[in-house]
Design an enzyme around this catalytic site. Sequence first.
Site, PDB file in Angstrom:
ATOM      1  N   ASN A   1      -0.742   4.718  -6.166  1.00 24.48           N
ATOM      2  CA  ASN A   1      -0.599   3.322  -5.744  1.00 24.48           C
ATOM      3  C   ASN A   1      -1.978   2.649  -5.841  1.00 24.48           C
ATOM      4  O   ASN A   1      -2.862   2.904  -5.031  1.00 24.48           O
ATOM      5  CB  ASN A   1      -0.045   3.294  -4.308  1.00 24.48           C
ATOM      6  CG  ASN A   1       0.116   1.889  -3.760  1.00 24.48           C
ATOM      7  OD1 ASN A   1      -0.644   0.987  -4.102  1.00 24.48           O
ATOM      8  ND2 ASN A   1       1.102   1.705  -2.903  1.00 24.48           N
TER       9      ASN A   1
ATOM     10  N   ASP B   1       0.303   8.422   3.718  1.00 24.06           N
ATOM     11  CA  ASP B   1       1.718   8.078   3.749  1.00 24.06           C
ATOM     12  C   ASP B   1       1.886   7.005   4.804  1.00 24.06           C
ATOM     13  O   ASP B   1       1.436   7.162   5.943  1.00 24.06           O
ATOM     14  CB  ASP B   1       2.613   9.289   4.041  1.00 24.06           C
ATOM     15  CG  ASP B   1       4.023   9.017   3.528  1.00 24.06           C
ATOM     16  OD1 ASP B   1       4.189   8.872   2.303  1.00 24.06           O
ATOM     17  OD2 ASP B   1       4.957   8.888   4.346  1.00 24.06           O
TER      18      ASP B   1
ATOM     19  N   ASP C   1       3.128  -7.074   2.972  1.00 23.86           N
ATOM     20  CA  ASP C   1       2.053  -7.931   3.496  1.00 23.86           C
ATOM     21  C   ASP C   1       2.427  -9.413   3.620  1.00 23.86           C
ATOM     22  O   ASP C   1       1.999 -10.069   4.580  1.00 23.86           O
ATOM     23  CB  ASP C   1       0.784  -7.789   2.635  1.00 23.86           C
ATOM     24  CG  ASP C   1       0.036  -6.498   2.931  1.00 23.86           C
ATOM     25  OD1 ASP C   1       0.309  -5.869   3.974  1.00 23.86           O
ATOM     26  OD2 ASP C   1      -0.822  -6.119   2.117  1.00 23.86           O
TER      27      ASP C   1
ATOM     28  N   ARG D   1      -4.302   1.369   7.716  1.00 25.36           N
ATOM     29  CA  ARG D   1      -5.068   2.227   6.785  1.00 25.36           C
ATOM     30  C   ARG D   1      -6.537   2.263   7.203  1.00 25.36           C
ATOM     31  O   ARG D   1      -7.173   3.323   7.191  1.00 25.36           O
ATOM     32  CB  ARG D   1      -4.886   1.639   5.374  1.00 25.36           C
ATOM     33  CG  ARG D   1      -5.504   2.431   4.238  1.00 25.36           C
ATOM     34  CD  ARG D   1      -4.872   2.077   2.903  1.00 25.36           C
ATOM     35  NE  ARG D   1      -3.457   2.397   2.886  1.00 25.36           N
ATOM     36  CZ  ARG D   1      -2.484   1.484   2.868  1.00 25.36           C
ATOM     37  NH1 ARG D   1      -2.756   0.196   2.799  1.00 25.36           N
ATOM     38  NH2 ARG D   1      -1.221   1.871   2.904  1.00 25.36           N
TER      39      ARG D   1
END
Length: 197
Positions: free
Chosen positions: A13, A72, A156, A182
């Site tokens: 990603n 994850d 988002d 994150r």
Amino acid sequence: MQPLPRLILATRNAHKTAEIRAMIGDRFEVMDATAFPELPEIAETGTTFLENARLKAEGVSHRVAGWVLSDDSGLEVDALGGAPGVWSSSFGGEEGNHSKNNARLLSEMAGKMDRTARFRCTMVLARDGAEQANFTGNVQGRLVDALHGSGGFGYDPLFIPDGHAQTFAELGDEIKNQLSHRARALEQVIKFLIESD
Ligand code: ITT
């Protein structure tokens, strides 16, 4: 001058890689799975973020030397009983299709008063094929009823973090990277790596 230590991200990603690279700065040489075309696809067969993060980190670490980091993550919505959660990337019916995911979320949330949600991130650090440590980070917020903004990725454009009035996609990477799920997990990863150096 010593070469920078290498940190390999067990992800394909590009958005995750860009965010992690920006947050890590020049402490590590950050690479991701796209730099190793021989790596197989790792099936995310777990039922928790931790299980999937382990599968990804250990799967790559079996085949590549040095520190491997997996991420994850997903969105948990209270009015949907915690969905999409671990299944965030395929909520709209097609793996990794963010516009289908957002369309399904908007339709499931239509008319719902409780808009609270959170992003969760679990990271696993592995070396020599085995997990060495795991870390979690969350960010609490609420969902809006239409897409706003063009930054970030995934959900988002629908998520406003607590303490702000705009979505992550409107706030942009610099602010997202200061307070995201994150960012909170990665802060602990960096501390762990510096201490184990
Ligand atoms: P890798 O498994 O290769 O790392 P992925 O995109 O499949 O990449 P996940 O299995 O962790 O990653 O699924 C994460 C999904 O959760 C992602 O596709 C988004 O829909 C959502 N998500 C995670 N973090 C997000 C973020 O910071 N902003 C918006 N959506 C996010």
